[in-house]
Scaffold this active site. Structure first.
Site, short mmCIF file in Angstrom:
data_model
loop_
_atom_site.label_atom_id
_atom_site.label_comp_id
_atom_site.label_asym_id
_atom_site.label_seq_id
_atom_site.Cartn_x
_atom_site.Cartn_y
_atom_site.Cartn_z
N ALA A 78 0.83 -1.21 0.00
CA ALA A 78 0.00 0.00 0.00
C ALA A 78 0.86 1.25 0.00
O ALA A 78 2.03 1.22 0.38
CB ALA A 78 -0.91 -0.01 1.22
N ASP A 79 0.25 2.34 -0.43
CA ASP A 79 0.90 3.65 -0.36
C ASP A 79 -0.19 4.69 -0.17
O ASP A 79 -1.25 4.60 -0.78
CB ASP A 79 1.70 3.94 -1.62
CG ASP A 79 2.64 5.11 -1.41
OD1 ASP A 79 3.72 4.89 -0.81
OD2 ASP A 79 2.29 6.24 -1.78
N THR A 80 0.08 5.67 0.67
CA THR A 80 -0.88 6.74 0.96
C THR A 80 -0.25 8.08 0.65
O THR A 80 0.91 8.32 0.99
CB THR A 80 -1.30 6.71 2.45
OG1 THR A 80 -1.86 5.43 2.74
CG2 THR A 80 -2.32 7.79 2.76
#
Length: 192
Positions: A78-80
């Site tokens: 994931a990446d935010t």
């Protein structure tokens, strides 16, 4: 059928160094392990629209883990990012950068987008979740207090919604709270 049952015989790996993502993942009540950390170049093409950056980066991270995965593995990457005025605000470089980011967010609405990739031997699924966050006005003293005490160097947009700043600054959110923390649990659960 419960998610736990559908993952029987699978080894779920969260490929993230984020303590918040680990905490969130535990809320799904499924067995999982933390994948060994692999350093990944998190640069992205300059022409990529800001809202597409997190999914792009989650796929880049997934590719780094694909080489060492076993047939039974389910790898979650994931990446935010925080987006303000069409610009990506990633993790601050230093405390002064964190102060600048928070001053820019003060009194404004911004977007938080998390991209997630689920990789299995059979293939890959990617998705993103978007949440709008409205900050109230922050004083320079409030910003300095938060940055000095909480040192948000490891957080996109220089803040953690679950920390003091979230309590005193966030006027409203539209979308998933957990997405702002770094993992859109509803979408992840149903995608798994």
């Amino acid at each position: 059928m419960a998610l736990k049952d559908s993952l029987e015989g699978k080894r779920v790996l969260l490929a993230s160094a984020s303590p918040r993502r680990r905490e969130l993942m535990a809320m799904l009540d499924i067995p999982f392990e933390i994948a060994p950390t692999i350093e990944v170049d998190e640069s992205y093409p300059a022409e990529l629209p800001a809202a597409e950056v997190p999914v792009y980066l989650s796929r880049v991270k997934a590719e780094a883990y694909r080489k060492s995965m076993r047939p039974e593995d389910v790898i979650i990457t994931a990446d935010t990012v925080v987006i303000l005025d069409g610009r990506v605000l990633g993790k601050p470089h230093d405390l002064d950068d964190a102060r600048r980011m928070l001053a820019a967010l003060s009194g404004r609405v911004h977007t938080v987008v998390t991209g997630v990739t689920i990789t299995r031997a059979e293939g890959q699924t990617s998705f993103s979740a978007t949440t709008e966050v409205e900050f109230g006005e922050l004083t320079p003293e409030q910003i300095d207090h938060y940055v000095t005490v909480y040192r948000p160097i490891d957080k996109a947009g220089a803040y953690g919604i679950q920390e003091w700043i979230g309590a005193i600054a966030i006027r409203s959110i539209r979308g998933s709270y957990y997405n702002v923390m770094g993992l859109p649990l509803h979408k992840l659960y149903h995608s798994l």
